[in-house]
Scaffold this active site. Sequence first.
Site, mmCIF file in Angstrom:
data_model
loop_
_atom_site.group_PDB
_atom_site.id
_atom_site.type_symbol
_atom_site.label_atom_id
_atom_site.label_comp_id
_atom_site.label_asym_id
_atom_site.label_seq_id
_atom_site.Cartn_x
_atom_site.Cartn_y
_atom_site.Cartn_z
ATOM 1 N N ASP A 193 40.248 26.237 62.125
ATOM 2 C CA ASP A 193 40.807 24.930 62.446
ATOM 3 C C ASP A 193 39.729 24.096 63.115
ATOM 4 O O ASP A 193 38.898 24.651 63.855
ATOM 5 C CB ASP A 193 42.014 25.079 63.383
ATOM 6 C CG ASP A 193 42.782 23.783 63.490
ATOM 7 O OD1 ASP A 193 43.646 23.527 62.635
ATOM 8 O OD2 ASP A 193 42.491 22.996 64.414
ATOM 9 N N ARG A 245 51.982 34.260 58.286
ATOM 10 C CA ARG A 245 52.152 33.333 59.404
ATOM 11 C C ARG A 245 53.449 33.599 60.163
ATOM 12 O O ARG A 245 53.523 33.304 61.367
ATOM 13 C CB ARG A 245 52.115 31.914 58.840
ATOM 14 C CG ARG A 245 52.283 30.793 59.829
ATOM 15 C CD ARG A 245 51.081 30.606 60.730
ATOM 16 N NE ARG A 245 51.341 29.454 61.590
ATOM 17 C CZ ARG A 245 52.164 29.466 62.626
ATOM 18 N NH1 ARG A 245 52.787 30.577 62.940
ATOM 19 N NH2 ARG A 245 52.339 28.377 63.354
ATOM 20 N N ARG A 296 49.868 26.762 54.014
ATOM 21 C CA ARG A 296 51.320 26.889 53.996
ATOM 22 C C ARG A 296 51.984 26.759 52.625
ATOM 23 O O ARG A 296 53.140 27.128 52.474
ATOM 24 C CB ARG A 296 51.927 25.844 54.941
ATOM 25 C CG ARG A 296 51.843 26.243 56.396
ATOM 26 C CD ARG A 296 52.705 25.322 57.236
ATOM 27 N NE ARG A 296 52.118 23.990 57.344
ATOM 28 C CZ ARG A 296 52.812 22.899 57.670
ATOM 29 N NH1 ARG A 296 54.111 22.981 57.911
ATOM 30 N NH2 ARG A 296 52.220 21.734 57.762
ATOM 31 N N TYR A 321 41.541 13.761 68.860
ATOM 32 C CA TYR A 321 42.521 14.762 69.300
ATOM 33 C C TYR A 321 42.444 14.968 70.807
ATOM 34 O O TYR A 321 43.467 15.118 71.489
ATOM 35 C CB TYR A 321 42.283 16.085 68.578
ATOM 36 C CG TYR A 321 42.845 16.106 67.179
ATOM 37 C CD1 TYR A 321 44.200 16.299 66.952
ATOM 38 C CD2 TYR A 321 42.020 15.917 66.077
ATOM 39 C CE1 TYR A 321 44.727 16.306 65.678
ATOM 40 C CE2 TYR A 321 42.533 15.917 64.781
ATOM 41 C CZ TYR A 321 43.887 16.118 64.588
ATOM 42 O OH TYR A 321 44.403 16.122 63.319
ATOM 43 N N ARG A 339 42.059 22.789 52.373
ATOM 44 C CA ARG A 339 43.208 23.523 52.923
ATOM 45 C C ARG A 339 43.822 24.472 51.878
ATOM 46 O O ARG A 339 45.029 24.663 51.846
ATOM 47 C CB ARG A 339 44.261 22.541 53.435
ATOM 48 C CG ARG A 339 44.706 22.882 54.842
ATOM 49 C CD ARG A 339 45.713 21.893 55.379
ATOM 50 N NE ARG A 339 45.088 20.708 55.939
ATOM 51 C CZ ARG A 339 45.661 19.509 56.023
ATOM 52 N NH1 ARG A 339 46.890 19.319 55.572
ATOM 53 N NH2 ARG A 339 45.025 18.496 56.552
#
Lengths: 349, 349
Positions: A78, A42, A33, A156, A29
């Site tokens: 993703d 973003r 962020r 998920y 990752r």
Amino acid sequence: MNFPALKNDRILRAARGEEVDRIPVWVMRQAGRYLPEFRELRSRYDFFTICRTPELACEVTLQPIQRYDLDASIIFSDILVIVQALGMIVEMQPSVGPVIPDPLKEPLDLDRLNQSIDVKKELGYVFEAITLTRHRLNGQVPLIGFSGAPWTLMCYMIEGGGSKTMSKAKKWLYKYPEESKKLLQILTDIIVKYLIEQVNAGAQMLQVFESNAEYLNSELFDRFSGPYLSSICSRVKNELKDNSVPMIVFAKGGHYAIKQLSTFDYDIIGLDWTIDPVEARKIVGNNITLQGNLDPCSLYGPPEQIKEMVKNMVSKFTKHRYIANLGHGIYPDVDPEHLRAMIDAVHEC
Amino acid sequence: MNFPALKNDRILRAARGEEVDRIPVWVMRQAGRYLPEFRELRSRYDFFTICRTPELACEVTLQPIQRYDLDASIIFSDILVIVQALGMIVEMQPSVGPVIPDPLKEPLDLDRLNQSIDVKKELGYVFEAITLTRHRLNGQVPLIGFSGAPWTLMCYMIEGGGSKTMSKAKKWLYKYPEESKKLLQILTDIIVKYLIEQVNAGAQMLQVFESNAEYLNSELFDRFSGPYLSSICSRVKNELKDNSVPMIVFAKGGHYAIKQLSTFDYDIIGLDWTIDPVEARKIVGNNITLQGNLDPCSLYGPPEQIKEMVKNMVSKFTKHRYIANLGHGIYPDVDPEHLRAMIDAVHEC
């Protein structure tokens, strides 16, 4: 395709067990962020808009490469893009994470899935992003492609979001084992095509994320995860033949499965931070590369402490057949300069 | 106190390594939401009202004992009652779980805690519930008391609720190690008193829940969990002397810590479902009792399958120094008849 010549092949050499001048390092990752430049972008675009727009996905993939002395890039995407391709709606909710408003509830819901999708078409935006990024990287470092593993995606699709127990998805394994296998096989077939097309588009390494291995155990892994992980690697390599690239498997929380993983065709096993490197090396033997496994939270400590922890980690892994990384994706509130301390410390080892 | 004579001491015999006529079995969170009689009572009372009202806590503690052929009861309470006693507000939110609206943010927040509480007074309702329940049990089975372990309570106090990473609490370990130890020591001192008073009130066994061991690793455990777990057990036993009771430690996700746990004074190590019983026995040797470790989700499967899984589990643990249990608390949507299948299967082994 005619790509620029690669200038830094450390990670590929480590994957093949060749000597390296210094330990290669990348971070799960690493585009994300914790970087102000990512948050800025973003703020203007929705998460999946970035995934689906090759120019944007390329831009954020390159952000950490421009900032740090890394030895690999990983395409920004993703694991749930496959779930979207199967026809399910996935939303990225702020401070919640991915949410699937209409998850699979019963085996009959499998009929809702577009099982025979054209991967090249449905996920074409990922391949375009890879090709564009490979060009823009200009050979600086290799580009890694990736996919979620079948069991992790299944979680998920059934849970509809995060869970502390994954009890709904696990219920399927115990209550509907055959239907679970059907779903896992559907996912496997798509993942194989997806990974092959990523390599065709320019990916120079592949990682398969079994992020939810921690909810299984040895028996469940042997029935519902291992065979699919193994088959994905063998099929991708068989079909790509001479165009094959090194493949990494990362089963987070899968401490019980390290031996089994080492019997598959993966070149590299990623380890989470709970695994002792010396123990892992004993279990897998000398013919496989290990990747990992600094606790992502160690980056909250002061830079000097981070450097000590990296040294300690490297001394346990040794420099041979080793790729430095965190033991899980970097967390959003990490100071970017602390990541720099980690990367520098690896290169100083 | 003059309690009724104990009629079923299987679990105490197993804890001491003595022979048993059949394997003792109890289930973590056996009083709880999977039982319709619990849900009925819960519909009339708030969660912490039940914890704080000895008559109600006793009633729900006895519910599973009245329904099943169990070999132990465990007092109905919550690990967060200690956090409440320290002065923090804890709410139980439907389908979310415990929430602490005003968690600890900085080490200075430690000053907010009532560090020198009178445990007998602040947690007196737990001791009253234990004494009442011990009488009402009328010697049918032993009564287990429990506490959350320091690291696990620290997680809740800092995170303010559930988390997939516990990154806020772990940040303290790396950024404020001394202040973290101060908090862990505050908790340890209270837990020691709390457990001693539980035994004085009638508890015949004690379990310490390190439910968040999965977020640590060997190094973090050795600094921030192990010493406190060890000290809790030694101090409780030293202070109780001849009144000591067997003590269980359960470190969920602590696969890396099994050897360390076996060097403490605990009589019993609880194992989560990811641990192979044969491996665990090799690691801990023969002088400790093991408890566990059926996957709680296996209770979603049909009863015949549950029975097969129990048989398989027991064959790995063997009947000596073994207490059957799940590897985690039972989940709320389990069919009570499936739990019966598990309990019956253990007793048939």
